[in-house]
Each structure stands twice: as structure tokens, then as C-alpha cells.
Design an enzyme around this catalytic site. Sequence first.
Site, short mmCIF file in Angstrom:
data_model
loop_
_atom_site.label_atom_id
_atom_site.label_comp_id
_atom_site.label_asym_id
_atom_site.label_seq_id
_atom_site.Cartn_x
_atom_site.Cartn_y
_atom_site.Cartn_z
N HIS A 161 13.07 -21.26 30.83
CA HIS A 161 13.88 -20.03 30.77
C HIS A 161 14.90 -20.09 29.64
CE1 HIS A 161 12.96 -19.47 35.29
NE2 HIS A 161 12.40 -18.47 34.66
N CYS A 247 20.19 -21.66 38.63
CA CYS A 247 19.12 -20.95 39.35
C CYS A 247 19.28 -20.96 40.86
CB CYS A 247 17.76 -21.46 38.94
SG CYS A 247 17.55 -23.18 39.16
#
Length: 262
Positions: A161, A247
Site C-alpha cells: 500500500h 491498518c
Amino acid sequence: MQRLAITRMVSRSIEHCELLHLQRQSIDVKKAIEQHKHYEDILGEAGFCLLRLPELPQLPDSCFVEDTALVFNEIAIITRPGALSRRPEIESIKEVLSPYRRLFLIQAPATLDGGDVLSVGKQVYVGLSNRTNRHAVSQLQKMLNPFGYTVLSIPFGGCLHLKTAVTLISGNILLINPDWVNPAAFHFDHVTVDKSEPFAANALLLNEFVLYPSAYPKTLKKLRDAGIKVRTVDLSELAKAEGAVTCCSLIFQFIGEKERNR
Ligand code: CIR
């Protein structure tokens, strides 16, 4: 100002998680749950009101709630995760967020993981990745431009990411791995990770301090030398699932209904 943090208990099936850049290793689920609990405790100590969601045993990656939504002061955007196995995670997040924000939904053919979105004030950087495509960028522009946000797409590579490669460590300083994303893409000062710690750019800014993985001592020293107040947490088991500190939570401010509708 009341701040909230949504977390979700680690799934017992986490060993079957999605992986893109890491080799599969066995995960000690009990230890992963303890580490995640410690992470939640730190958020609680930092003054967040925790909305701790129950385990979803069938959804291996469901503790990584960041990927399921983007919460802005004005609205929340429910994502459409790039990995098919993760799409069912959004259903319960919709329910949890609906009392707090007006919801907008990312629609096919767009795919978007929250881990690809870095917001700095009214600038929203969206990493184009295996999980996040250009349709998502244009949908985000339509949803966010009316509220004064600028949405920019950012090319990057080498990691899962955008926020594996770059995160915010103070109001205007980034922590960045320049091998994965070009620092010139952002108009902010930055600290670079130590070369020997490529995964060290994911830090979670919590107003008073930065929450940071204990696995990266060299970059940790760089942060402290730069005057950043840091608290560490061991998330070694979640790191085997390509997870990190940003996250595991969805962080936002409580804004009453009257203020929201103004
Ligand atoms: C996945 O591949 O989707 C999970 N195993 C890891 C997600 C980590 N999410 C994040 O960094 N925002």
C-alpha cells in the site's frame, strides 16, 4: 474533542490472509491477539474511545479495518477492497460508521484499499496499486472536491500500500521509503527510513505521539533524533500478514449530527 478508534479483533483464520510481497509464514494467533490488544490499550491510553468490533472468524484480514473506509470530518467513504476475499469486510463497517457520518460508497469498477490513501489536511494522496485503481481516484475526486479536498494519484511500487511507503509523523513531516515512492511527489519535509529497514515507513500519528513498530530500531532512532515523540508497539505477528500500525484502526473525531449537517 472526543476521538474514536474502530478496531476489530484478530481473526482466528489470519494465517489464510492475503499476501502480496511476503512469503507465507506461520502466525501465532494467540500472540497476534495479545499484540493487537496491546495496540488497542495504547489507543485507549492516548484518549481514544475504542469501538472494538467482534472477531469475524471467516474473514482472515478483517482486523485490518483501515482498508475498509476513509473517514473525513464531513463524510465517510466505504471502500471496495481490491482483494475479493476482503469485500465482505465492508458490510459491518457500514453499520458501525453510519451513526457518525453520511456514507458514500466506492462503486465498481473502482477498487480501493484504505491503506492506499494518505490524507494531509485537505490533500488526499491516493496510491495506484494492485488494490487501488484510477476509477477509485476519480470517484474520490467527485465525493471530496465539494468539501474542499484535493485528490491526487501517486505512483509507487515495491510494497502493498501507499502507506507502507509513506506516512505522516507530525502536522507536516512525512516518514518515507524513497525506494518505493518519490518524496518529490509530496510538498512536505520528510525523514527517510534506514536503508536496512524498508518496511519502516508505516507510523501512526496520534496527536501527542507517533505509534511505531518496535521492529525498526534504526529508523526509530532517526525519528527520535528528529524530535518526534514516539511510543513503540510489537506487532511482529501481524507484520507476517503484511499488516502494520496504521491498518489496525480507523481513527476519527466525534462530530455531532447538528454540526455535520450545518
Ligand atoms: C492484505 O493483503 O490485504 C492484508 N494481508 C494486509 C492488509 C494491511 N493493510 C494495510 O496496511 N492498510
